[in-house]
Write a protein that holds these residues in place. Structure first.
Motif, PDB file in Angstrom:
ATOM      1  N   LEU A   1      -7.123  13.784 -12.288  1.00 26.23           N
ATOM      2  CA  LEU A   1      -6.627  14.138 -10.957  1.00 26.23           C
ATOM      3  C   LEU A   1      -7.654  13.817  -9.883  1.00 26.23           C
ATOM      4  N   GLY A   2      -8.924  14.049 -10.173  1.00 23.27           N
ATOM      5  CA  GLY A   2      -9.978  13.724  -9.211  1.00 23.27           C
ATOM      6  C   GLY A   2     -10.016  12.243  -8.902  1.00 23.27           C
ATOM      7  N   LEU A   3      -9.832  11.416  -9.935  1.00 27.02           N
ATOM      8  CA  LEU A   3      -9.805   9.960  -9.754  1.00 27.02           C
ATOM      9  C   LEU A   3      -8.584   9.534  -8.944  1.00 27.02           C
ATOM     10  N   LEU A   4      -7.437  10.169  -9.210  1.00 22.98           N
ATOM     11  CA  LEU A   4      -6.228   9.863  -8.436  1.00 22.98           C
ATOM     12  C   LEU A   4      -6.395  10.240  -6.967  1.00 22.98           C
ATOM     13  N   LYS A   5      -7.050  11.373  -6.693  1.00 25.37           N
ATOM     14  CA  LYS A   5      -7.286  11.778  -5.304  1.00 25.37           C
ATOM     15  C   LYS A   5      -8.169  10.774  -4.583  1.00 25.37           C
ATOM     16  N   ILE A  50       0.835  -1.205   0.000  1.00 23.60           N
ATOM     17  CA  ILE A  50       0.000   0.000   0.000  1.00 23.60           C
ATOM     18  C   ILE A  50       0.869   1.255   0.000  1.00 23.60           C
ATOM     19  N   THR A  51       1.958   1.246   0.789  1.00 21.28           N
ATOM     20  CA  THR A  51       2.835   2.425   0.858  1.00 21.28           C
ATOM     21  C   THR A  51       3.434   2.749  -0.507  1.00 21.28           C
ATOM     22  N   GLU A  52       3.856   1.705  -1.246  1.00 25.17           N
ATOM     23  CA  GLU A  52       4.431   1.924  -2.579  1.00 25.17           C
ATOM     24  C   GLU A  52       3.376   2.457  -3.544  1.00 25.17           C
ATOM     25  N   LYS A  53       2.151   1.949  -3.434  1.00 23.70           N
ATOM     26  CA  LYS A  53       1.076   2.430  -4.300  1.00 23.70           C
ATOM     27  C   LYS A  53       0.788   3.914  -4.032  1.00 23.70           C
ATOM     28  N   ILE A  54       0.804   4.279  -2.748  1.00 21.40           N
ATOM     29  CA  ILE A  54       0.572   5.682  -2.375  1.00 21.40           C
ATOM     30  C   ILE A  54       1.659   6.573  -2.968  1.00 21.40           C
ATOM     31  N   LYS A  55       2.910   6.131  -2.863  1.00 19.32           N
ATOM     32  CA  LYS A  55       4.011   6.924  -3.411  1.00 19.32           C
ATOM     33  C   LYS A  55       3.893   7.071  -4.919  1.00 19.32           C
ATOM     34  N   ILE A 110       1.099   7.036  -6.731  1.00 20.41           N
ATOM     35  CA  ILE A 110      -0.002   7.956  -7.055  1.00 20.41           C
ATOM     36  C   ILE A 110       0.411   9.397  -6.764  1.00 20.41           C
ATOM     37  N   GLU A 111       1.101   9.621  -5.634  1.00 18.86           N
ATOM     38  CA  GLU A 111       1.564  10.973  -5.304  1.00 18.86           C
ATOM     39  C   GLU A 111       2.537  11.490  -6.360  1.00 18.86           C
ATOM     40  N   ALA A 112       3.405  10.592  -6.854  1.00 16.55           N
ATOM     41  CA  ALA A 112       4.356  11.002  -7.890  1.00 16.55           C
ATOM     42  C   ALA A 112       3.636  11.333  -9.192  1.00 16.55           C
ATOM     43  N   GLU A 113       2.603  10.541  -9.524  1.00 15.33           N
ATOM     44  CA  GLU A 113       1.844  10.804 -10.748  1.00 15.33           C
ATOM     45  C   GLU A 113       1.083  12.122 -10.646  1.00 15.33           C
ATOM     46  N   THR A 132       1.577  15.577 -13.068  1.00 16.19           N
ATOM     47  CA  THR A 132       0.428  15.853 -13.933  1.00 16.19           C
ATOM     48  C   THR A 132       0.083  17.337 -13.881  1.00 16.19           C
ATOM     49  N   GLN A 133       0.030  17.985 -15.011  1.00 18.73           N
ATOM     50  CA  GLN A 133      -0.327  19.403 -15.064  1.00 18.73           C
ATOM     51  C   GLN A 133      -1.807  19.575 -14.728  1.00 18.73           C
ATOM     52  N   LYS A 134      -2.101  20.648 -14.006  1.00 20.96           N
ATOM     53  CA  LYS A 134      -3.491  20.923 -13.620  1.00 20.96           C
ATOM     54  C   LYS A 134      -4.132  21.822 -14.668  1.00 20.96           C
ATOM     55  N   ASN A 135      -5.065  21.264 -15.419  1.00 20.19           N
ATOM     56  CA  ASN A 135      -5.831  22.050 -16.380  1.00 20.19           C
ATOM     57  C   ASN A 135      -7.174  21.367 -16.601  1.00 20.19           C
TER      58      ASN A 135
END
Length: 369
Positions: free
Chosen positions: A27-31, A3-8, A10-13, A17-20
């Protein structure tokens, strides 16, 4: 992959990822995925484990309110407990002097405020480093968090601590979003917004709910909520707690820097070693807890100012009656109130009357005839 690796990942992705407009749904799905994984990390579903991860601090809640000290090691948490209460908490020049939760009691304005000294937390506490999970579990039960900060590096410590507490679902100095959410057995997802939305739309709502495997629900949004606020409502395990930022060791700063820190919202500057501003800190705690003193009076007698009834702001005559005796509501006829909440002295009021600090109340019961 854990789980910790998955969190890292997603945080890196999210970071790259540019916000537009084109990436807001992604981004909403990643959150949503990130919040889901963090919940799994904090509340593991595994059966038992010999490492004692589930062992917390067993401190019985007592008094009129609970205040929890949170901060990094060696910022003065144990010293402030010793100064404000009659409890002696060991303080030393090295880190991690406190290894468990130590309770004390602040006596102020006739109230008993429970103050908890917790071990210092470190970066990564939200993921179980040190005794972070136990400290955060205690903080979630508090009515007020005192975030102790070293004044010389307060902004950095404040930012790191806020991030750690936010990860585990502690929302400081904020209110729950005005969103109605209810899972239903059938009918699909019914989405309604009563105000114009700038961060959410039906597609975003559907994507987030589908990530949580929710396909039948009713959602009513009554404010311009963000994606994070909607995820908080779906998760449901969020604590909205008031926080007072206490900057210690101000005797090491210039007067200009102390003045800047003191003018920040929800902040108080002190020096434990020099006993500076401790009285104001206690008053600030009282104000932020929103406690109200109410004095009772018998017919034909003077009010008893030696024993105050401590209530919360927004307390009514009905809540006072329930606190005094559960059968008093059935026997209630009317009440006479003296104080700032009364339009004239005394004012005859009913059960819905709002009380203010230092009001005097006389309750008149129905006659037995």
């Amino acid at each position: 992959m854990g789980i910790t690796e998955k969190i890292k990942d997603i945080e890196a992705e999210m970071a790259r990822t540019q916000k537009n407009k084109a990436t807001e749904y992604h981004l909403g799905l990643l959150k949503a995925k990130l919040a889901k994984l963090r919940s799994q990390l904090l509340e593991p579903s595994g059966k038992g484990g010999g490492k004692g991860e589930g062992i917390g601090f067993e401190v019985v809640k007592s008094g009129d309110a609970r205040v929890c000290l949170v901060g990094f090691p060696s910022v003065g948490k144990s010293t402030i407990l010793t100064k404000l209460t009659e409890t002696q908490s060991e303080a030393a020049a090295y880190e991690f002097t406190t290894l468990t939760c130590i309770p004390g009691v602040i006596m102020h304005n006739g109230s008993r405020i429970q103050l908890l000294d917790t071990p210092g937390i470190i970066e990564g506490a939200a993921h179980g480093k040190g005794r972070g999970r136990q400290v955060i579990a205690v903080a979630k039960t508090a009515d007020l968090i005192l975030m102790m900060l070293d004044a010389s590096k307060g902004e950095q410590q404040k930012r790191l601590l806020e991030a750690e507490l936010d990860v585990v679902g502690l929302r400081l100095n904020s209110k729950p979003p005005n969103i109605y959410f209810k899972i239903k057995p059938t009918g699909g997802i019914a989405f309604t917004a009563t105000v114009p939305l700038t961060h959410l739309d039906s597609k975003m709502i559907y994507n987030i709910l589908h990530e949580y495997k929710i396909f039948n629900a009713e959602v009513v949004v009554r404010q311009d909520a963000t994606v994070d606020e909607f995820i908080d409502v779906v998760e449901g395990r969020r604590a909205y707690v008031k926080c007072l930022y206490v900057y210690n060791k101000i005797d090491q700063l210039s007067i200009e820097e102390v003045d800047r820190l003191a003018r920040q919202d929800n902040s108080c500057v002190i020096s434990c070693n020099m006993n500076m501003n401790l009285d104001y800190l206690v008053e600030k705690i009282w104000d932020m807890l929103g406690l109200v003193r109410t004095y009772t009076k018998r017919r034909g007698e003077a009010p008893d100012f030696s024993d105050a009834l401590i209530m919360r702001q927004g307390a009514t005559v009905e809540s006072i009656c329930r606190t005094l005796h559960k059968e008093l509501i059935d026997q209630f006829r009317y009440a006479l109130v003296w104080g700032r909440s009364a339009k004239h002295t005394p004012q005859r009021v009913g059960l819905s009357h709002l009380m203010t600090d230092e009001d005097v109340i006389q309750i008149v019961k129905k006659s037995n005839n």
